[in-house]
Design an enzyme around this catalytic site. Structure first.
Site, PDB file in Angstrom:
ATOM      1  N   GLY A 152      13.618   9.763   4.107  1.00  0.00           N
ATOM      2  CA  GLY A 152      14.203  10.884   3.481  1.00  0.00           C
ATOM      3  C   GLY A 152      13.556  11.971   2.758  1.00  0.00           C
TER       4      GLY A 152
ATOM      5  N   CYS B 113      -3.498  -4.095  -7.018  1.00  0.00           N
ATOM      6  CA  CYS B 113      -3.872  -5.566  -8.137  1.00  0.00           C
ATOM      7  C   CYS B 113      -2.859  -5.970  -8.474  1.00  0.00           C
ATOM      8  CB  CYS B 113      -4.383  -4.852  -9.776  1.00  0.00           C
ATOM      9  SG  CYS B 113      -5.024  -5.974 -10.961  1.00  0.00           S
TER      10      CYS B 113
END
Ligand code: PLP
Length: 377
Positions: free
Chosen positions: A194, A318
């Site tokens: 959605g 990271c």
């Protein structure tokens, strides 16, 4: 959506008038989703997100087929650039010994080749899963062509009383911009979420072509035609139905406006020395502009852009202090140091010309600053 949080708080499984009111709202939303996909209403299953839809599709299909009279280990074909929702689901099935999976490579533009799909098909192949639009680089995959190929192979299989190959596409990034007519695409399964079309986060849908052998992955009540147990999230489903209706009626306007702004952004960014566009130059979705910025690190770029009020993404994440290069850019043949400088902008219906001008004013300064500061990586 608002009335369904408070005044119209019925449970769609109940037969009293409150319940009926909720059920009617869900069915209207289902009609809207079905219409957007040119599908039948009973072929749309509401879920909590695309990830859930994909899990239900792939795990459900493998279980549904194994329950039948099939012999041999089912084989799945997918690509190396799928969203983690597909890749991790496939890995899980492999780990459980339920399926063998081929992860097809892509070219430098992120395109999968139809002939590579054809070559990878074996007698045991039961599922091909190829995303419609890649979320990191925006490349549009040849879904219609793959659909035609699978249809051709299935005609032979049906004559030989063999199981057909089922075709799934992850249309999460396509639904707001491209024609997702399931018959034109030739897909049996299609996942969407959605929040890519301005519905709330936490609602999605799975299209399941009639006759596709899907086994439910969540046991409990009989909601969603027995395929997804649990009380339906009525306000969110109403939101998805309305969002898809609006987006499909305004798609032409959005598309040309967003494409124009995206092209302006791409042209502007490519003026900066040491920048490259990633993804296909023309076969790309209107809303994604993705680059490699040489000599800088993506996360540092994002932090500085954020300080200027600009939200962007990078393919590198990271984790535990280690920069993991994007699996998508790696599959496209980019080296880890190039991937570390990846930068992606996503545009939307409310993106303005002024915002693009602002990015083009700020970005060169940030890049210059970072290139001046950082040791080359
Ligand atoms: N597939 C693609 C291509 C996506 O871009 C995303 C989310 O960004 C997903 C799947 C997963 O969507 P969700 O987080 O709603 O499950």
């Amino acid at each position: 959506m608002l009335p369904y949080f408070e005044k119209k708080f019925g449970n769609a499984s109940e037969i009293h008038s409150w319940g009926t009111e909720a059920k009617v709202a869900i069915e209207e939303a289902r009609r809207n989703v079905a219409k957007a996909l040119a599908a039948g209403e009973k072929e749309v299953i509401f879920t909590s997100c695309a990830t859930e839809s994909i899990n239900l599709s792939h795990k459900g299909l493998i279980e549904g087929i194994v329950k039948g009279e099939r012999l041999g280990k089912p084989h799945i074909i997918t690509t190396q650039i799928e969203h983690k929702a597909v890749i991790e689901t496939c890995k899980h099935l492999e780990k459980l010994g339920r399926a063998e999976v081929t992860y097809l490579p892509v070219d430098k533009d992120g395109l999968v080749s139809v002939s590579a799909v054809e070559k990878a098909i074996r007698a045991e192949t039961v599922l091909v899963s190829v995303m419609f639009v890649n979320n990191e680089v925006g490349t549009i995959e040849p879904i219609e062509e793959i659909g035609r190929l699978i249809k051709k192979i299935n005609q032979l299989r049906i004559t030989n009383s063999q199981l057909p190959i089922y075709f799934h596409t992850d249309a999460t990034q396509a639904i707001g911009y491209l024609d997702c007519d399931v018959n034109k695409l030739g897909v049996d399964l299609l996942s969407l979420t959605g929040h890519k079309i301005y519905a709330p986060k936490g609602v999605g849908a799975l299209y399941v072509r009639r006759g596709t052998p899907i086994a439910r992955q969540q046991d409990g009540g009989g909601q969603e035609f027995g395929l997804r147990a649990g009380t339906e999230n009525v306000p969110y489903i109403v939101g998805l139905g309305e969002a898809i209706r609006i987006v499909k009626s305004q798609i032409t306007n959005h598309k040309s406006q967003i494409t124009r702004l995206r092209n302006k952004l791409i042209e502007g960014v490519l003026q900066i020395p040491g920048t490259k566009l990633t993804g296909h130059p023309t076969k790309r979705a209107p809303h994604i502009a993705s680059f490699i910025i040489e000599g800088v690190e993506g996360e540092a770029l994002l932090l500085l852009l954020n300080e200027y009020g600009i939200a962007a993404s990078t393919g590198s994440a990271c984790t535990t202090g280690d920069l993991q290069p994007s699996h998508v850019l790696t599959a496209m043949g980019y080296k880890p140091q190039e991937s570390h400088g990846s930068l992606r902008f996503s545009l939307g219906k409310d993106t303005t010309e002024e915002e693009i001008d602002y990015v083009l004013e700020v970005l060169p300064k940030i890049i210059e600053k970072l290139r001046g500061m950082a040791p080359r990586i």
